[in-house]
Write a protein that holds these residues in place. Structure first.
Motif, PDB file in Angstrom:
ATOM      1  N   ASN A  41      -9.080 -26.318 -19.742  1.00 22.69           N
ATOM      2  CA  ASN A  41      -7.722 -26.688 -20.128  1.00 22.69           C
ATOM      3  C   ASN A  41      -7.263 -25.831 -21.305  1.00 22.69           C
ATOM      4  O   ASN A  41      -8.081 -25.306 -22.064  1.00 22.69           O
ATOM      5  N   LYS A  99      -3.354 -29.850 -17.583  1.00 16.57           N
ATOM      6  CA  LYS A  99      -4.361 -28.996 -18.221  1.00 16.57           C
ATOM      7  C   LYS A  99      -3.744 -27.843 -19.010  1.00 16.57           C
ATOM      8  O   LYS A  99      -4.294 -27.418 -20.024  1.00 16.57           O
ATOM      9  N   GLU A 144      -1.994 -26.577 -13.089  1.00 17.70           N
ATOM     10  CA  GLU A 144      -2.057 -28.030 -13.276  1.00 17.70           C
ATOM     11  C   GLU A 144      -1.430 -28.350 -14.638  1.00 17.70           C
ATOM     12  O   GLU A 144      -1.997 -28.003 -15.676  1.00 17.70           O
ATOM     13  N   SER A 186      -5.767 -24.839 -11.313  1.00 20.01           N
ATOM     14  CA  SER A 186      -4.732 -25.041 -10.299  1.00 20.01           C
ATOM     15  C   SER A 186      -4.605 -26.510  -9.897  1.00 20.01           C
ATOM     16  O   SER A 186      -5.442 -27.344 -10.218  1.00 20.01           O
ATOM     17  N   GLN A 187      -3.554 -26.807  -9.157  1.00 21.90           N
ATOM     18  CA  GLN A 187      -3.300 -28.172  -8.690  1.00 21.90           C
ATOM     19  C   GLN A 187      -4.002 -28.391  -7.349  1.00 21.90           C
ATOM     20  O   GLN A 187      -3.676 -27.749  -6.357  1.00 21.90           O
TER      21      GLN A 187
END
Length: 111
Positions: A36, A83, A80, A64-65
């Protein structure tokens, strides 16, 4: 490689990437999927206090998501937000302000 005429070239015949001439940091061994933005910033500050500034940073898997790490599916090609709030550009600018010259992200998207 084909467009450069190097599709069959041996490693010894290929140009070594300039950005790899110096020491860097890949986040995988430290964070795995838990990577993160704030944690990386704090680590880079700690490194600098100890006299180490990596020339490059590779943000490995986890940025990533996805539906669930390890078994999940890609939800978006975007970062994301939980993060890396504000997006990767925001965080990359912070990392570069701490002395990192190059930042990359790992991905193996087949989505």
């Amino acid at each position: 490689l084909e467009s450069m005429g190097l599709q069959n070239a041996l490693r010894t015949q290929k140009k070594y990437p300039e950005w790899m001439e110096n020491i860097g940091w890949c986040t995988w061994n430290t964070y795995g999927h838990a990577v993160n933005g704030p944690a990386l910033e704090q680590d880079l500050k700690t490194f600098a206090q100890k006299g180490f500034v990596p020339t490059w940073l590779l943000i490995d898997d986890g940025w990533s998501q996805v539906t669930a790490y390890g078994t999940g599916k890609l939800k978006s090609m975007e970062v994301e937000p939980a993060k890396f709030n504000g997006g990767l550009r925001t965080w990359i600018e912070k990392y570069k302000a701490l002395g990192v010259k190059s930042v990359g992200v790992w991905h193996a998207f087949t989505g």
